[in-house]
Design a protein around this motif. Structure first.
Motif, PDB file in Angstrom:
ATOM      1  N   ILE A 227      -4.496   5.213   2.480  1.00  0.00           N
ATOM      2  CA  ILE A 227      -3.638   4.259   1.768  1.00  0.00           C
ATOM      3  C   ILE A 227      -2.949   3.312   2.749  1.00  0.00           C
ATOM      4  O   ILE A 227      -2.834   2.107   2.507  1.00  0.00           O
TER       5      ILE A 227
ATOM      6  N   LEU B 116      -5.450  11.247   2.506  1.00  0.00           N
ATOM      7  CA  LEU B 116      -5.135  10.228   1.494  1.00  0.00           C
ATOM      8  C   LEU B 116      -4.048   9.292   2.002  1.00  0.00           C
ATOM      9  O   LEU B 116      -4.146   8.070   1.832  1.00  0.00           O
ATOM     10  N   ARG B 117      -3.034   9.860   2.637  1.00  0.00           N
ATOM     11  CA  ARG B 117      -1.951   9.029   3.203  1.00  0.00           C
ATOM     12  C   ARG B 117      -2.497   8.015   4.198  1.00  0.00           C
ATOM     13  O   ARG B 117      -2.169   6.830   4.146  1.00  0.00           O
TER      14      ARG B 117
ATOM     15  N   ASP C 252      -4.046   2.561   5.671  1.00  0.00           N
ATOM     16  CA  ASP C 252      -5.050   1.996   6.582  1.00  0.00           C
ATOM     17  C   ASP C 252      -4.756   2.421   8.023  1.00  0.00           C
ATOM     18  O   ASP C 252      -4.822   1.614   8.957  1.00  0.00           O
TER      19      ASP C 252
ATOM     20  N   LEU D 259       5.060   8.389  -0.113  1.00  0.00           N
ATOM     21  CA  LEU D 259       3.958   8.801   0.755  1.00  0.00           C
ATOM     22  C   LEU D 259       4.185  10.209   1.292  1.00  0.00           C
ATOM     23  O   LEU D 259       3.237  10.959   1.517  1.00  0.00           O
TER      24      LEU D 259
END
Length: 205
Positions: free
Chosen positions: A52, A48-49, A54, A123
């Motif tokens: 987010i 997921l990190r 990219d 994050l």
């Protein structure tokens, strides 16, 4: 020279994978389920990190040895008879270690990519907590991060800021990592041991 970041990542992945596999075995899942839950727990937050931010390729795609390690662990866990007797309470220590490792490393990666301290701390929390939240959700449990009787995400958030402060105060690269990691792990364990919560129900002392 040993890459301390990579070693910590291996420790965190192994710890989170173990926590996921213990829960999966307690739910009588087959080897595919054990691998899936272990994989999601260990790599879900980092995935997921990366999405987010990219940050491509995804970390586990770039380092295919990591899902291979989880697969090997899942095979052992699935056919190790004593694993059936491991209770879900046994996930506390590996979960705390995974939380600590991935919170700090997630925050540092965000800093390396040029994000602010505040964004990096968020994050870091996401990296440290999302895999465990997916594990609990898929195993039909209320995730630690949403339980009133647990202090979890706030420990990760505070640990990231302890890490940032130590980076500012100390020139040694390894020491802030160690202090931030130990802070999260120890506070998490102490919070469970002494029933420390952010909020209590009225009349509950």
């Amino acid at each position: 020279m040993v890459d301390i970041i990579y070693v910590l990542e291996l420790i965190g992945i192994a710890a989170f994978a173990i926590s996921g596999m213990i829960v999966a075995r307690s739910k009588n899942m087959d080897p595919v389920g054990v691998f899936t839950i272990g994989f999601i727990t260990a790599l879900g937050g980092g995935t997921l990190r990366d999405l987010i931010m990219d940050n491509h390729p995804l970390y586990w795609i770039k380092h295919q040895e990591l899902p291979m390690l989880i697969l090997a662990m899942a095979i052992v866990f699935s056919y190790w008879q004593r694993a059936e007797r491991l209770r879900e309470s046994r996930i506390l220590l590996p979960d705390a270690i995974g939380l600590g490792v991935f919170s700090i490393l997630g925050a540092q990666l965000a800093l390396d990519l040029g994000h602010s301290l505040f964004v990096a701390s968020l994050l870091g929390v996401m990296t440290g907590t999302f895999g465990g939240a997916l594990r609990d959700t898929l195993c039909n449990e209320v995730p630690y991060i949403f339980r009133k009787d647990q202090i979890y995400a706030s420990i990760s958030f505070a640990g990231c800021w302890v890490y940032f402060l130590c980076q500012w105060l100390l020139s040694n690269e390894a020491l802030p990592l160690t202090i931030g990691l130990l802070f999260i792990v120890m506070v998490r364990l102490l919070a469970v041991r002494f029933d420390i919560r952010l909020q209590r129900d009225p009349g509950n002392h």
